[in-house]
Design a protein around this motif. Sequence first.
Motif, mmCIF file in Angstrom:
data_model
loop_
_atom_site.group_PDB
_atom_site.id
_atom_site.type_symbol
_atom_site.label_atom_id
_atom_site.label_comp_id
_atom_site.label_asym_id
_atom_site.label_seq_id
_atom_site.Cartn_x
_atom_site.Cartn_y
_atom_site.Cartn_z
ATOM 1 N N SER A 106 0.852 -1.189 0.000
ATOM 2 C CA SER A 106 0.000 0.000 0.000
ATOM 3 C C SER A 106 0.881 1.229 0.000
ATOM 4 O O SER A 106 1.917 1.253 0.679
ATOM 5 C CB SER A 106 -0.900 0.007 1.247
ATOM 6 O OG SER A 106 -1.713 1.158 1.232
ATOM 7 N N LEU A 320 -7.072 3.082 2.033
ATOM 8 C CA LEU A 320 -6.665 1.905 1.245
ATOM 9 C C LEU A 320 -7.412 1.814 -0.087
ATOM 10 O O LEU A 320 -7.352 0.793 -0.779
ATOM 11 C CB LEU A 320 -6.866 0.634 2.073
ATOM 12 C CG LEU A 320 -5.924 0.499 3.278
ATOM 13 C CD1 LEU A 320 -6.330 -0.677 4.153
ATOM 14 C CD2 LEU A 320 -4.468 0.350 2.846
ATOM 15 N N ASN A 323 -6.188 0.066 -3.477
ATOM 16 C CA ASN A 323 -5.034 -0.704 -2.984
ATOM 17 C C ASN A 323 -4.463 -1.611 -4.074
ATOM 18 O O ASN A 323 -5.191 -2.348 -4.735
ATOM 19 C CB ASN A 323 -5.486 -1.547 -1.780
ATOM 20 C CG ASN A 323 -4.413 -2.507 -1.337
ATOM 21 O OD1 ASN A 323 -4.374 -3.644 -1.795
ATOM 22 N ND2 ASN A 323 -3.525 -2.042 -0.498
#
Length: 450
Positions: A106, A320, A323
């Motif tokens: 990430s 996120l 991601n």
Amino acid sequence: MLDSLKKVSVDSNESGGKPDISRERSAALYAKAKTYFPGGVNSPVRAFKSVYGTPLFIEKGDGSQLWDADGNQFIDFCCSWGPLILGHNHPKVREKVISVMQNGMSFGAPTALENELAELILNNNKLIEKLRFVSSGTEAVMSAIRLARGYTKRDKILKFEGCYHGHSDSLLVKAGSGLVTFGETSSAGVPKAFADETIVVALNDRKAIETAFEEFKGQIAAIIIEPIPANNGLLLQEKAYLQFLREISTENGTLLIFDEVISGFRIGFEGAAAYYGIKPDILTYGKIIGGGLPVGAYGASAEIMGHVSPDGGVYQGGTLSGNPVAMAAGIAQLTELLQPGFYSDLDKKTGEFVAAVQSFADARNYKFKVFSIGSIFWFAFTDQEAVRRADEIDASSMELFKKMHRELLNRGIYLGPSGYEVGFISSAHTKTDLENAKRAIFDSLEAVFN
Ligand SMILES: *Cc1c(COP(=O)(O)O)cnc(C)c1O
């Protein structure tokens, strides 16, 4: 290894069906889980509250097969509630995920993988021009609602009893009594003020929609519907009704949102909107789009999406979101779906399977119907030709499902643990799997009805 774990002794099934599989290890894990999580689970339906026994703890999935902690093996028709249209652990998905993971997991900064998944979708979808990736179906729908409100500068939304749109506050609202009602909250903790902004009507009822638009003239930001309602049984709607929703929305300056978190990439690559030939204003996706990892998305015309931050004033973000590992799984899975014949093979396989089950039940006059569309099916203990509204489902029939579910597990067939849930067929289900599954279903139906 797995064989050595298999229990020789089996529990008795006092309801007279096949003896119960061992759940010793699952039961021990569940007992522990109950000390960690409310109800021992991280999502309520997993707790097996509407079926027999403690939940099975899953150890492994491969193709169409699942293995639980006691070494029991099942043909899986839950498929993680829809995402696994290629089955478990598909080599192309696994390998793409592993290769992307080598470079880190990430960054909170853009990557080319987001462009790649967006291109795959937008180049093969005539319904949306821009999209935004989020991390769940709930988030996609919650954001789509905010966008509709921001775009129309109106507060009220209209939803249908029997459609599920995730667990955001505005949508955990159920019908009160009456044709058109302000919703009542369907969860503790949802302020009444939220429910007051959500109008809830029955599916397949034009009068209710017309009344709502008269009563709340100029106030409804959006109608949200699962065009293929598949979270409360499979309440298939008529195309003309969906077309009616399209028209009345346009006439009233209301946006039409199709929540395609289940139906998107399932009923063809372009989902239910293309299947019915109806273009909603905003679409939401989830489940299949992430190849088994947490991804959701909402999309619309470039003009509507221009209202989303940072271009516009509707705020929505996510640490996120997009991601890279999740994007990789989505790219690998959607690439397979674009292979020629993918959906026609899947739909044909499902069609043959459900037809065989239906003929078996019909030949014995069982009060049992299999409703299906594409590769989605629903086992209903009813003799109605069509079930289009939530209140047409007989709650007492769920006792029969409960029995059926137990018989199926005991014969190596895993279905979602509730009679209100649909089943899914994946490209990994082989002819042999489906033959074996049919036999187990026939035997289970006999056990339930005799
Ligand atoms: C599953 C589902 C959701 C919620 O998605 P999550 O990823 O569970 O948050 C929303 N809408 C529909 C139609 C769904 O099937």
